[in-house]
Design a protein around this motif. Structure first.
Motif, PDB file in Angstrom:
ATOM      1  N   LEU A  28       0.825  -1.209   0.000  1.00 44.14           N
ATOM      2  CA  LEU A  28       0.000   0.000   0.000  1.00 44.14           C
ATOM      3  C   LEU A  28       0.861   1.261   0.000  1.00 44.14           C
ATOM      4  CD1 LEU A  28      -2.875  -0.965   2.439  1.00 44.14           C
ATOM      5  CD2 LEU A  28      -2.991  -0.702  -0.044  1.00 44.14           C
ATOM      6  N   ARG A  29       2.047   1.175   0.587  1.00 43.99           N
ATOM      7  CA  ARG A  29       2.930   2.339   0.600  1.00 43.99           C
ATOM      8  C   ARG A  29       3.826   2.389  -0.638  1.00 43.99           C
ATOM      9  NH1 ARG A  29       4.786   4.185   6.098  1.00 43.99           N
ATOM     10  NH2 ARG A  29       2.956   3.944   7.416  1.00 43.99           N
ATOM     11  N   LYS A  30       3.569   1.502  -1.590  1.00 47.29           N
ATOM     12  CA  LYS A  30       4.353   1.427  -2.822  1.00 47.29           C
ATOM     13  C   LYS A  30       5.839   1.244  -2.513  1.00 47.29           C
ATOM     14  CE  LYS A  30       0.866   4.225  -4.981  1.00 47.29           C
ATOM     15  NZ  LYS A  30       0.033   4.196  -3.757  1.00 47.29           N
ATOM     16  N   MET A  31       6.109   0.384  -1.553  1.00 47.34           N
ATOM     17  CA  MET A  31       7.489   0.155  -1.135  1.00 47.34           C
ATOM     18  C   MET A  31       7.894  -1.301  -1.308  1.00 47.34           C
ATOM     19  SD  MET A  31       7.543   2.469   2.272  1.00 47.34           S
ATOM     20  CE  MET A  31       9.136   1.858   2.726  1.00 47.34           C
ATOM     21  N   ALA A  32       7.239  -2.004  -2.236  1.00 44.82           N
ATOM     22  CA  ALA A  32       7.512  -3.422  -2.409  1.00 44.82           C
ATOM     23  C   ALA A  32       9.001  -3.676  -2.651  1.00 44.82           C
ATOM     24  CB  ALA A  32       6.678  -3.985  -3.557  1.00 44.82           C
TER      25      ALA A  32
END
Lengths: 386, 245
Positions: A28-32
């Motif tokens: 969700l935080r685009k930190m994959a």
């Protein structure tokens, strides 16, 4: 089932749940990508920890290695903040650098220590039951289960306590900060949990596959629900499902457990990606097709609305004039008929009262872009849902 | 007439990478005004709000909310960020977003309960969005999303409201609905600070205005200082708007 078989499945499930929870917030935080970086750059931490403790399962090793994970995050942010390189470049620079330090440390001391790069990258779940945890001299089960159990317990407690804070800081950093929930504390808290989880899990599933366990369940769950709690539950379910069925796939194929688990994860994601009811690829394609038809329908209705003369509304004329292929014209006319928007008498099409009001509402919407006018139409038509 | 000072900003300087975006701002905002912050792109309008709220660390200067630092006065302040600053695909509902407004009064760890839900529903009602409470936020139009953000600020029941471009990308009816609510807030004695872009509507919507372009150009009552002279100073071109009656 033999007891090591059960133990392996328990460990795999514990790892899967521990990874799925922080994974949801990373996605969700685009930190994959940062989980990928952490999973690699913990290597020097693991090696140093191993030099000191001589035990791959020591809590000290886990803390040291998790520290390297945090250092990775800080380094990436520092490099990115200079504005000289972008975030993905910064990640690409930091983790190979730290990883290579770990590789050098292992290579230099290869003769002295029982640790190799393959073990770190791939892990081996099948060996996990051999390493026992002795509690007061009594066998209390495999060490890996205890470690992952403790990590999971910590993760769950933190999630329970700080769910609302995590949610608001993930959705709206500005508000979170203004309300006094420091985004930095939550960010580094999440990074710490992710790092500890990765370190705890690498021994079982390896540093590469742990990324799959973090990201794939969350990515699949994201396509299925619009509720954060459900997304967490679904991720956990997918993770555990992949862990158990992956184990049996490996058993059947006589192959790597971690590899099988990841294969199952990939399949689960692909299935969801194609078939998710609202956000899946097929559903999106179907919706786009519907929308095209409905735009045609609207064009058709507007034409009828604009022309009172009979010859303009003759069915053959419409085909020529609007210049649609017959199939499409039939679809559009059919759709209009099904919704009682038009009537056909002697091959002349007329708008019904409903059709007239529909056309006018649609027109008004197009002109004013006011949403409240078309609320009741949204259920029947895709067109206005954009 | 001596009005209470709601917000006082002294010598505030903010820099990104050593380049000042706000330079030595002094600003006094009296209680009970509905104020627009206007200025060209890159003037530091959003930055000013963020610096007042401590979201951005200034390199110099201080901010006081009713005479105290912001950290002590959080509960008196509500904030509506730019709509575009969040990801509307986030898996949550309209009601849940409004509930986030109650988190500040709850503090860490405590969870929202019935009281908070009731307040959130009331706020949704005020912005005429009650029937959308269970809708996923990505399924809302731009205007509806902005109403949700406004409801989230209303539920905080604050004394001071900061809003960053609330009229960005909303339809005319939402714009009117929002400004009416803001005017009601002013009537109730609240202070409202709005980053605003449409110069034409300043005299109609606001009673107080601050011209900003890295430095503060002017601040005061709209009827006194909203003139071509200040507009030209702020925007750097010979600016004529149809505000002269």
């Amino acid at each position: 089932m033999s007891s090591p078989q059960i133990e392996i499945q328990i460990i795999a499930a514990l790892v899967a749940v521990s990874c799925a929870i922080p994974g949801v917030f990373l996605v969700l935080r685009k930190m994959a990508l940062i989980s990928d970086a952490i999973s690699h750059s913990i290597l020097p931490g693991i090696v140093l920890g191993f030099f000191i403790t001589q035990d791959l399962n020591s809590p000290l090793l886990i803390i040291l290695a998790a520290g390297t994970g945090i250092i990775t995050v800080v380094l990436v942010e520092r490099i990115q903040k200079t504005g000289l390189v972008k975030e993905d470049t910064a990640i690409g620079l930091v983790f190979p650098a730290l990883f290579s330090v770990g590789v050098l440390l292992i290579a230099k001391n290869a003769n002295d220590i029982h640790l190799d790069v393959d073990a770190v990258l791939l892990g081996e779940l099948a060996f996990a039951p051999f390493d026992r945890f002795l509690l007061l001299g009594i066998d209390a089960g495999p060490k890996a289960a205890w470690i992952m159990g403790v990590i999971l317990l910590i993760t769950l407690s933190l999630l329970y306590l700080f769910f609302k804070e995590l949610k608001v800081s993930t959705f709206d950093v500005g508000l979170s900060s203004a309300l006094g929930f420091s985004p930095a504390i939550l960010h580094y808290g999440l990074m710490s949990v992710s790092s500890v989880t990765v370190v705890g899990a690498f021994d079982a599933v390896g540093a590469i596959l742990v990324v799959a366990l973090m990201i794939a369940p969350a990515a699949a769950a994201y396509l299925l629900t619009a509720d954060l709690k459900k997304m967490l539950w679904l991720s956990v379910f997918f993770g555990v499902f992949a862990a158990i069925s992956g184990y049996w796939l490996a058993h059947w194929l006589d192959s790597s457990i971690a590899g099988s688990i990841t294969t199952v994860l990939a399949l689960v994601f692909l299935l969801v990606y194609f078939f998710a009811p609202k956000k899946g690829l097929l559903s999106v394609m179907y919706r786009q097709k519907q929308q095209r038809t409905e735009v045609s329908l609207l064009t058709f209705l507007l034409h009828l609305n604009n022309h009172q003369e009979t010859q303009e509304r003759h069915i053959n004329h419409l085909r020529e004039h609007i210049n649609w292929q017959q199939v499409k014209a039939n679809t559009v006319v059919g759709l209009a008929l099904d919704n009682n928007l038009i009537t056909i008498t002697n091959e002349v099409i007329s708008l019904t009262t409903k059709g007239l009001s529909f056309t006018q509402t649609a027109l008004e919407y197009i002109i004013t872009n006011k949403d409240d006018k078309i609320e009741h139409l949204k259920d029947d038509f895709f067109l206005f849902r954009g | 007439m001596t009005q209470k000072i709601a917000i006082q900003v002294d010598d505030l300087t903010v820099a990104y990478n050593y380049k000042p975006v706000l330079w030595d701002i002094d600003l006094v905002i009296p209680e009970g005004v509905l104020m627009a912050i206007v200025g060209p792109n890159g003037a530091g309008k959003s930055t000013l709000i963020k610096a007042i709220l401590g979201i951005i660390e200034p390199i110099a200067g201080s901010v006081a909310i009713y005479g105290e630092p912001y950290k002590k006065q959080r509960k008196l302040v509500a904030y509506v960020p730019q709509k575009g600053s969040v990801d509307w695909d986030f898996p949550t509902t309209a009601l849940d977003v409004v509930m986030m407004g109650t988190y500040g009064s709850l503090g860490w760890i405590k969870r929202p309960g019935q009281k908070q839900t009731k307040a959130a529903l009331e706020a949704l009602e005020k912005v005429d969005m009650l029937s959308f409470k269970s809708r996923q936020i990505s399924q809302l139009s731009g205007g509806q999303q902005q109403r949700i953000f406004l409801a989230r600020a209303l539920v905080q029941n604050a004394s001071i409201y900061f809003m960053d471009e609330p009229f960005q990308g909303v339809d005319a009816s939402t714009e009117i609905a929002i400004i009416n609510i803001l005017k009601e807030l002013r009537k109730a004695g609240k202070t409202v600070v709005v980053v605003h872009h449409d110069l034409q509507t300043v005299p109609e919507y606001f009673d107080w205005v601050t011209f900003l372009n890295v430095k503060k150009i002017a601040t005061g009552a709209v009827k006194d200082i909203f003139n071509d002279n200040n507009l030209t100073k702020t925007y750097g071109i010979n600016y004529k708007v149809a505000v002269n009656k």
